[in-house]
Write an enzyme that holds these catalytic residues in place. Structure first.
Site, PDB file in Angstrom:
ATOM      1  N   ARG A 104      11.564  -6.517   2.373  1.00  0.00           N
ATOM      2  CA  ARG A 104      12.768  -7.061   1.541  1.00  0.00           C
ATOM      3  C   ARG A 104      13.875  -7.253   2.663  1.00  0.00           C
ATOM      4  NH1 ARG A 104      15.360  -5.592  -3.816  1.00  0.00           N
ATOM      5  NH2 ARG A 104      13.292  -4.765  -4.402  1.00  0.00           N
ATOM      6  N   THR A 108      19.510 -10.448   1.841  1.00  0.00           N
ATOM      7  CA  THR A 108      19.332 -11.289   0.457  1.00  0.00           C
ATOM      8  C   THR A 108      18.748 -10.780  -0.545  1.00  0.00           C
ATOM      9  OG1 THR A 108      17.264 -12.170   1.300  1.00  0.00           O
ATOM     10  CG2 THR A 108      19.168 -13.507   1.930  1.00  0.00           C
ATOM     11  N   ASP A 200       6.994   7.700  -4.169  1.00  0.00           N
ATOM     12  CA  ASP A 200       6.946   6.507  -3.173  1.00  0.00           C
ATOM     13  C   ASP A 200       5.092   6.570  -2.810  1.00  0.00           C
ATOM     14  OD1 ASP A 200       6.128   5.187  -0.757  1.00  0.00           O
ATOM     15  OD2 ASP A 200       8.293   4.982  -0.563  1.00  0.00           O
ATOM     16  N   ASP A 203       4.257   6.605   0.657  1.00  0.00           N
ATOM     17  CA  ASP A 203       4.455   7.796   1.442  1.00  0.00           C
ATOM     18  C   ASP A 203       3.383   8.785   1.006  1.00  0.00           C
ATOM     19  OD1 ASP A 203       6.420   6.868   3.231  1.00  0.00           O
ATOM     20  OD2 ASP A 203       8.266   7.765   1.844  1.00  0.00           O
TER      21      ASP A 203
HETATM   22  N1  URA Z   1       7.584   1.810  -5.172  1.00  0.00           N
HETATM   23  C1  URA Z   1       6.778   3.088  -4.922  1.00  0.00           C
HETATM   24  O1  URA Z   1       6.180   3.521  -4.070  1.00  0.00           O
HETATM   25  N2  URA Z   1       7.474   3.991  -6.046  1.00  0.00           N
HETATM   26  C2  URA Z   1       8.125   3.411  -7.020  1.00  0.00           C
HETATM   27  O2  URA Z   1       8.625   4.307  -7.768  1.00  0.00           O
HETATM   28  C3  URA Z   1       8.782   2.140  -7.034  1.00  0.00           C
HETATM   29  C4  URA Z   1       8.172   1.468  -5.757  1.00  0.00           C
END
Ligand code: URA
Length: 209
Positions: A104, A108, A200, A203
């Site tokens: 990202r 922008t 995440d 992760d």
């Molecule tokens: N990406 C992720 O890994 N978890 C989320 O909750 C949103 C985007």
């Protein structure tokens, strides 16, 4: 409008609950994502065309069926999408795997491609784009656009969990794409995480922070 399918098979739902649990460590998380991806692939391939063939059993000739020969491609969105590839390959071992990497742009906030490597014949393949989390939908929509620009026509999107915002974004930009989920959650929070989600995904899959 493409289909929105939430796969509520009990095994998928049970394993998803374990995936969501914050106490689930990297090893179990990875294995469970793998298993759920396999189960989802079973459902997502339900409408593959069959053709009639003849097979000779030890007893007699039989009329039987085999998949009509359409080739498949699995397209993980880097990085978290990688966690779903092997699970799908368990059921579709001859599928080719393409990769799309997006980041990202901090100014922008738009997704920018940094890596695209695809099978040469993607226009002849049924493509399954995989990414565990469909949050804003920005990456998934951009990845699908990228496939279409390179000839992809028959595209499905498979995610573990989506926010309504992400589903809407993909449906708006790509009304031809069917979306398959294990769960449709409540919302996005102010940090862009799906609530309640699973945290995440990248992760948790790779043990990073
Ligand atoms: N990406 C992720 O890994 N978890 C989320 O909750 C949103 C985007």
């Amino acid at each position: 409008m493409g289909k929105l399918v939430v796969l509520n098979h009990p095994l998928i739902q049970h394993k998803l609950t374990m995936i969501r649990d914050y106490r689930t460590g990297t090893k179990a998380f990875r294995e469970l994502v793998d298993e759920v991806a396999t189960l989802m692939a079973f459902e997502i391939t339900r409408d593959l065309a069959l053709k009639e063939v003849e097979v000779e059993t030890p007893v007699a000739k039989a009329k039987a069926y085999e998949i009509a020969g359409k080739k498949m491609g699995i397209i993980p969105i880097l990085r978290a999408g990688l966690g779903m590839v092997n699970g799908v390959l368990q059921l579709i071992p001859a599928a080719k795997v393409g990769h799309v990497g997006l980041y990202r742009d901090p100014k922008t906030l738009k997704p920018v491609e940094y890596y695209v490597k695809l099978p040469a014949d993607i226009s002849e393949r049924d493509l399954i784009v995989v990414d565990p989390m469909l949050a804003t939908g920005g990456s998934a929509a951009a990845a699908i656009t990228s496939l279409k620009q390179r000839g992809g026509v028959n595209i499905k999107l498979m995610c573990l969990i989506a926010a309504p915002e992400g589903v809407k974004a993909v449906q708006n930009e790509h009304p031809d794409v069917d979306i398959y989920l294990a769960a449709l959650d409540e919302k996005l929070n102010e940090h862009g995480y799906i609530v309640p989600g699973l945290g995440d995904a990248g992760d948790r899959l790779f043990g990073t922070k």
